[in-house]
Design an enzyme around this catalytic site. Structure first.
Site, PDB file in Angstrom:
ATOM      1  N   ARG A  67      -6.483  -7.326  38.840  1.00  0.00           N
ATOM      2  CA  ARG A  67      -6.317  -5.923  38.415  1.00  0.00           C
ATOM      3  C   ARG A  67      -6.087  -5.004  39.606  1.00  0.00           C
ATOM      4  O   ARG A  67      -5.337  -4.034  39.508  1.00  0.00           O
ATOM      5  CB  ARG A  67      -7.510  -5.501  37.568  1.00  0.00           C
ATOM      6  N   HIS A 118     -17.217   5.135  35.161  1.00  0.00           N
ATOM      7  CA  HIS A 118     -17.372   3.672  35.102  1.00  0.00           C
ATOM      8  C   HIS A 118     -17.087   2.991  36.433  1.00  0.00           C
ATOM      9  O   HIS A 118     -16.896   1.785  36.466  1.00  0.00           O
ATOM     10  CB  HIS A 118     -16.473   3.088  33.994  1.00  0.00           C
TER      11      HIS A 118
HETATM   12  C1  BJW Z   1      -2.641   6.728  24.826  1.00  0.00           C
HETATM   13  C2  BJW Z   1      -1.460   6.277  25.322  1.00  0.00           C
HETATM   14  C3  BJW Z   1      -0.697   7.162  25.961  1.00  0.00           C
HETATM   15  C4  BJW Z   1      -2.473   4.527  24.367  1.00  0.00           C
HETATM   16  N1  BJW Z   1      -1.145   8.435  26.088  1.00  0.00           N
HETATM   17  N2  BJW Z   1      -3.154   7.905  24.913  1.00  0.00           N
HETATM   18  C5  BJW Z   1     -24.316  -3.621  21.842  1.00  0.00           C
HETATM   19  C6  BJW Z   1     -24.595  -4.445  22.940  1.00  0.00           C
HETATM   20  C7  BJW Z   1     -24.540  -3.943  24.263  1.00  0.00           C
HETATM   21  C8  BJW Z   1     -24.214  -2.619  24.501  1.00  0.00           C
HETATM   22  C9  BJW Z   1     -23.963  -1.820  23.413  1.00  0.00           C
HETATM   23  C10 BJW Z   1     -24.012  -2.300  22.109  1.00  0.00           C
HETATM   24  N3  BJW Z   1     -23.701  -1.279  21.243  1.00  0.00           N
HETATM   25  C11 BJW Z   1     -23.450  -0.173  21.975  1.00  0.00           C
HETATM   26  C12 BJW Z   1     -23.595  -0.482  23.287  1.00  0.00           C
HETATM   27  C13 BJW Z   1     -23.383   0.431  24.427  1.00  0.00           C
HETATM   28  C14 BJW Z   1     -22.031   0.143  25.060  1.00  0.00           C
HETATM   29  C15 BJW Z   1     -20.938   0.535  24.075  1.00  0.00           C
HETATM   30  O1  BJW Z   1     -20.643   1.702  23.872  1.00  0.00           O
HETATM   31  N4  BJW Z   1     -20.296  -0.420  23.430  1.00  0.00           N
HETATM   32  C16 BJW Z   1     -19.268  -0.104  22.410  1.00  0.00           C
HETATM   33  C17 BJW Z   1     -18.096  -1.020  22.599  1.00  0.00           C
HETATM   34  C18 BJW Z   1     -19.915  -0.219  21.055  1.00  0.00           C
HETATM   35  N5  BJW Z   1     -21.998   0.929  26.250  1.00  0.00           N
HETATM   36  C19 BJW Z   1     -22.483   0.452  27.391  1.00  0.00           C
HETATM   37  O2  BJW Z   1     -22.909  -0.680  27.501  1.00  0.00           O
HETATM   38  C20 BJW Z   1     -22.531   1.431  28.533  1.00  0.00           C
HETATM   39  N6  BJW Z   1     -23.849   1.453  29.042  1.00  0.00           N
HETATM   40  C21 BJW Z   1     -24.861   1.920  28.327  1.00  0.00           C
HETATM   41  O3  BJW Z   1     -24.706   2.449  27.247  1.00  0.00           O
HETATM   42  O4  BJW Z   1     -26.086   1.767  28.926  1.00  0.00           O
HETATM   43  C22 BJW Z   1     -27.251   1.934  28.092  1.00  0.00           C
HETATM   44  C23 BJW Z   1     -27.415   0.678  27.236  1.00  0.00           C
HETATM   45  C24 BJW Z   1     -27.730  -0.516  27.836  1.00  0.00           C
HETATM   46  C25 BJW Z   1     -27.906  -1.667  27.032  1.00  0.00           C
HETATM   47  C26 BJW Z   1     -27.712  -1.627  25.651  1.00  0.00           C
HETATM   48  C27 BJW Z   1     -27.356  -0.416  25.051  1.00  0.00           C
HETATM   49  C28 BJW Z   1     -27.213   0.747  25.853  1.00  0.00           C
HETATM   50  C29 BJW Z   1     -21.608   0.964  29.642  1.00  0.00           C
HETATM   51  C30 BJW Z   1     -20.183   1.041  29.225  1.00  0.00           C
HETATM   52  C31 BJW Z   1     -19.290   0.505  30.330  1.00  0.00           C
HETATM   53  C32 BJW Z   1     -17.851   0.430  29.846  1.00  0.00           C
HETATM   54  N7  BJW Z   1     -17.168  -0.454  30.674  1.00  0.00           N
HETATM   55  C33 BJW Z   1     -15.756  -0.711  30.358  1.00  0.00           C
HETATM   56  C34 BJW Z   1     -15.249  -1.964  31.073  1.00  0.00           C
HETATM   57  C35 BJW Z   1     -15.391  -1.899  32.492  1.00  0.00           C
HETATM   58  C36 BJW Z   1     -14.872  -3.165  33.023  1.00  0.00           C
HETATM   59  C37 BJW Z   1     -13.567  -2.984  33.696  1.00  0.00           C
HETATM   60  O5  BJW Z   1     -12.884  -1.981  33.655  1.00  0.00           O
HETATM   61  O6  BJW Z   1     -13.259  -3.956  34.298  1.00  0.00           O
HETATM   62  O7  BJW Z   1     -14.984   0.444  30.636  1.00  0.00           O
HETATM   63  S1  BJW Z   1     -15.444  -1.054  28.658  1.00  0.00           S
HETATM   64  C38 BJW Z   1     -13.869  -0.326  28.646  1.00  0.00           C
HETATM   65  O8  BJW Z   1     -13.940   0.683  27.625  1.00  0.00           O
HETATM   66  C39 BJW Z   1     -13.702   0.396  29.999  1.00  0.00           C
HETATM   67  C40 BJW Z   1     -13.263   1.773  29.547  1.00  0.00           C
HETATM   68  O9  BJW Z   1     -13.560   2.734  30.540  1.00  0.00           O
HETATM   69  C41 BJW Z   1     -14.004   1.966  28.254  1.00  0.00           C
HETATM   70  C42 BJW Z   1     -13.412   3.004  27.359  1.00  0.00           C
HETATM   71  O10 BJW Z   1     -12.163   2.585  26.883  1.00  0.00           O
HETATM   72  P1  BJW Z   1     -11.014   3.655  26.674  1.00  0.00           P
HETATM   73  O11 BJW Z   1     -10.693   4.295  27.958  1.00  0.00           O
HETATM   74  O12 BJW Z   1     -11.357   4.540  25.554  1.00  0.00           O
HETATM   75  O13 BJW Z   1      -9.769   2.697  26.345  1.00  0.00           O
HETATM   76  P2  BJW Z   1      -9.322   2.054  24.930  1.00  0.00           P
HETATM   77  O14 BJW Z   1      -8.441   0.919  25.253  1.00  0.00           O
HETATM   78  O15 BJW Z   1     -10.458   1.832  24.023  1.00  0.00           O
HETATM   79  O16 BJW Z   1      -8.443   3.225  24.244  1.00  0.00           O
HETATM   80  C43 BJW Z   1      -7.207   3.627  24.764  1.00  0.00           C
HETATM   81  C44 BJW Z   1      -6.725   4.840  23.993  1.00  0.00           C
HETATM   82  O17 BJW Z   1      -5.544   5.300  24.611  1.00  0.00           O
HETATM   83  C45 BJW Z   1      -6.393   4.555  22.523  1.00  0.00           C
HETATM   84  O18 BJW Z   1      -6.982   5.571  21.717  1.00  0.00           O
HETATM   85  C46 BJW Z   1      -4.877   4.680  22.483  1.00  0.00           C
HETATM   86  O19 BJW Z   1      -4.389   5.202  21.261  1.00  0.00           O
HETATM   87  C47 BJW Z   1      -4.630   5.643  23.605  1.00  0.00           C
HETATM   88  N8  BJW Z   1      -3.304   5.581  24.213  1.00  0.00           N
HETATM   89  N9  BJW Z   1      -1.370   4.890  25.027  1.00  0.00           N
HETATM   90  C48 BJW Z   1      -2.349   8.769  25.567  1.00  0.00           C
HETATM   91  N10 BJW Z   1       0.506   6.834  26.479  1.00  0.00           N
END
Ligand code: BJW
Length: 246
Positions: A70, A119
């Protein structure tokens, strides 16, 4: 779409304090894949095998190979017209705080200076023993080690890990103090970032969204502009600047 851009530009022009929340869609037109959706990274890779502390403990070399790939991908990409428009907004506006979930560093490369990276950053690594963070470019010798002998890990927040509390406080303060929160290119599914638009609304801010698809944040938005960031943001920013007389 033009009438929604007009409405959003008017709201922006009336606001001196603006916050922006961006996600992977912001960089899609730079050639960096999003996470979810048909072309998303998670369609090709299993997050639990690569983006969790358990995965790193099990196979640090595999995880580092993914991040090295990446790093190479992002190094060959450039900020797009959307990133540049947001940097232009900051230059001309009284107060713009940019909060990003992206780890690609493209907002800073575009010239934005008030950037909060929720992040982490793809080009930084952290010593697992000392916690020290350094700029880092992966080479052939993976996994890399700190001079203290311990492993270095990517300085990225993985699933199940807490975000840095000072970083979260800064982001929360920005959305609670802003008059407009512009949400760009995020599915708004991952917490705690997904809660920021809710907090902004509760504090009385207007929420604007730029995204080709409806998201979990759309129902909060006064104007949800359905279009790609690199096309919509230059139009929106130029129009808001013109309304303010800049
Ligand atoms: C366009 C476009 C164009 C396309 N123009 N738009 C069950 C188990 C464990 C944890 C959890 C659980 N349930 C909930 C949790 C908490 C968890 C969470 O939220 N999970 C959900 C999936 C349910 N969160 C966490 O774990 C966070 N920590 C936390 O809450 O700590 C407390 C806690 C601890 C333990 C248990 C529970 C709570 C940490 C989150 C870290 C997120 N990390 C990542 C990956 C990093 C790795 C890496 O990069 O290598 O970060 S996940 C991934 O998603 C990445 C992103 O930053 C993040 C958000 O994604 P994003 O940016 O929204 O992207 P997409 O792909 O989802 O969407 C793209 C959008 O763009 C779409 O809408 C398209 O339509 C649009 N688009 N082209 C404009 N041209």
């Amino acid at each position: 779409m033009q009438s929604l851009i007009d409405q959003a530009a008017r709201l922006l022009a009336q606001s001196s304090r603006v916050a922006i929340l961006t996600g992977a869609g912001m960089s899609a037109e730079s050639g960096i894949p999003t996470f979810r959706g048909p072309q998303g990274l998670w369609r090709q890779f299993r997050p639990e095998e690569l983006a969790t502390p358990e995965a790193f403990a099990r196979d640090p070399r595999l995880v580092w190979e993914w991040y090295a790939w990446r790093q190479g991908l992002v190094a060959g990409c450039h900020p797009n017209a959307g990133h540049l428009a947001l940097a232009r907004l900051e230059q001309h506006w009284p107060s713009v705080d940019l909060i990003t979930q992206n780890v690609d560093g493209l907002h800073s490369r575009a010239g934005s200076t008030r950037v909060t990276e929720l992040h982490g950053n793809l080009f930084q690594a952290r010593c697992v023993a000392e916690g020290t963070v350094r700029d880092f470019q992966a080479g052939d010798d993976l996994p890399p080690h700190c001079s203290c002998g311990a492993l270095l890990r990517p300085h990225i927040v993985w699933f199940g890990e807490s975000l840095n509390s000072r970083v979260v406080e800064k982001a929360v303060a920005a959305v609670e103090e802003c008059q407009v929160l512009l949400v760009v290119g995020t599915s708004a599914l991952v917490t705690p970032a997904a809660l920021l638009p809710v907090m902004a609304r509760r504090s009385g801010a207007e929420v604007l969204e730029v995204n080709p698809q409806a998201t979990a944040a759309s129902e909060l938005a006064a104007a949800a502009i359905r279009g790609p960031a690199a096309r919509v943001l230059p139009l929106l920013v130029d129009q808001a600047l013109a309304l303010r007389g800049d």
